[in-house]
Write an enzyme that holds these catalytic residues in place. Structure first.
Site, PDB file in Angstrom:
ATOM      1  N   PHE A 231      20.387  49.564 -15.184  1.00  0.00           N
ATOM      2  CA  PHE A 231      21.528  50.488 -15.088  1.00  0.00           C
ATOM      3  C   PHE A 231      21.242  51.548 -14.034  1.00  0.00           C
ATOM      4  CE2 PHE A 231      23.729  54.400 -16.623  1.00  0.00           C
ATOM      5  CZ  PHE A 231      25.031  53.920 -16.641  1.00  0.00           C
ATOM      6  N   GLY A 232      22.164  51.688 -13.071  1.00  0.00           N
ATOM      7  CA  GLY A 232      22.060  52.743 -12.067  1.00  0.00           C
ATOM      8  C   GLY A 232      23.120  53.800 -12.306  1.00  0.00           C
ATOM      9  N   TYR A 233      22.722  55.064 -12.214  1.00  0.00           N
ATOM     10  CA  TYR A 233      23.684  56.162 -12.425  1.00  0.00           C
ATOM     11  C   TYR A 233      23.618  57.196 -11.300  1.00  0.00           C
ATOM     12  CZ  TYR A 233      19.456  58.440 -14.035  1.00  0.00           C
ATOM     13  OH  TYR A 233      18.183  58.950 -14.082  1.00  0.00           O
ATOM     14  N   GLY A 234      22.686  56.990 -10.358  1.00  0.00           N
ATOM     15  CA  GLY A 234      22.553  57.912  -9.215  1.00  0.00           C
ATOM     16  C   GLY A 234      22.614  57.110  -7.931  1.00  0.00           C
ATOM     17  N   SER A 235      21.541  57.186  -7.150  1.00  0.00           N
ATOM     18  CA  SER A 235      21.537  56.423  -5.894  1.00  0.00           C
ATOM     19  C   SER A 235      21.653  54.924  -6.157  1.00  0.00           C
ATOM     20  CB  SER A 235      20.267  56.722  -5.091  1.00  0.00           C
ATOM     21  OG  SER A 235      19.122  56.228  -5.758  1.00  0.00           O
TER      22      SER A 235
ATOM     23  N   GLU B  47      11.386  55.326  -7.745  1.00  0.00           N
ATOM     24  CA  GLU B  47      11.714  56.317  -8.776  1.00  0.00           C
ATOM     25  C   GLU B  47      10.465  57.065  -9.259  1.00  0.00           C
ATOM     26  OE1 GLU B  47      14.895  56.815  -9.473  1.00  0.00           O
ATOM     27  OE2 GLU B  47      15.592  55.123  -8.283  1.00  0.00           O
TER      28      GLU B  47
HETATM   29  C1  SIN Z   1      19.472  55.887 -10.770  1.00  0.00           C
HETATM   30  O1  SIN Z   1      20.213  55.862  -9.780  1.00  0.00           O
HETATM   31  O2  SIN Z   1      19.731  55.166 -11.743  1.00  0.00           O
HETATM   32  C2  SIN Z   1      18.249  56.737 -10.851  1.00  0.00           C
HETATM   33  C3  SIN Z   1      18.300  58.009 -10.108  1.00  0.00           C
HETATM   34  C4  SIN Z   1      18.351  57.858  -8.614  1.00  0.00           C
HETATM   35  O3  SIN Z   1      17.559  57.088  -8.046  1.00  0.00           O
HETATM   36  O4  SIN Z   1      19.180  58.511  -7.976  1.00  0.00           O
END
Ligand code: SIN
Length: 179
Positions: free
Chosen positions: A4-8, A83
């Site tokens: 699951f990605g929530y940022g980049s 990360e």
């Molecule tokens: C993510 O995107 O899930 C982790 C945080 C990031 O790398 O911005």
């Protein structure tokens, strides 16, 4: 296996995946509370990126990727490296949706990188204006911190996701961009 990605990871996964679907993570909220000394800033002048905070009444929408079996070890090693500034692997239930954002009813376990409050790069809250200024002035090896916020905001909007924290931060950034 799902990630699951929530940022980049929403707008720049940069790893080979079998397919992707929008997904909802219950009980967590997305916040720009994590310092970035290695991507959107430097050790001397870290940027500001997102992490997740547990919050029973909240939900976080992001993108779920199915990680192929072939090359999985290398993909996960690369993600651990990407990360590395405070994020830890969590295994959490994801509610999958279709491309229109409608929940399919399928719930899968997914890998989620979360930077907990006790990691050394957790910087927490400040006013939206201060947060926007911090992002406005920060640049790191992966590029401008502005790009991180703008691209995340665009990606969420294109998925039909309204995250008030991200929307408010974009509103605070806009006058700086207009100047
Ligand atoms: C993510 O995107 O899930 C982790 C945080 C990031 O790398 O911005």
């Amino acid at each position: 296996m799902w990630l699951f990605g929530y940022g980049s990871l929403v707008w720049r996964p940069a790893f080979p995946y079998a397919n992707k679907q929008p997904a909802r993570l219950d009980g967590w909220k997305r916040r720009f509370y994590q310092a970035s000394p290695d991507h959107r800033g430097t050790p001397d002048a870290p940027g500001r990126v997102v992490t997740l905070l547990p919050e029973p009444s909240e939900q976080c929408w992001g993108m779920a990727y199915r990680v192929p079996e072939k090359g999985r070890g290398q993909i996960l090693d690369d993600l651990d490296f990407r990360e590395k500034a405070g994020y830890e692997r969590h295994q959490l239930p994801l509610h999958l949706a279709d491309e229109h954002g409608t929940l399919t009813g399928e719930v899968v376990e997914g890998l989620v990188y979360v930077a907990n409050r006790d990691n050394p790069n957790f910087i927490g809250s400040c006013s939206m204006e201060e947060m926007a200024q911090h992002i406005y002035r920060s640049v790191g090896p992966s590029g401008a911190n502005i790009e991180y916020l703008v691209e995340l905001s665009k990606a969420l909007a294109s998925m039909g996701v309204h995250d008030p924290h991200v929307v408010d931060l974009m509103s605070a950034l806009q006058p700086l961009l207009d100047n």
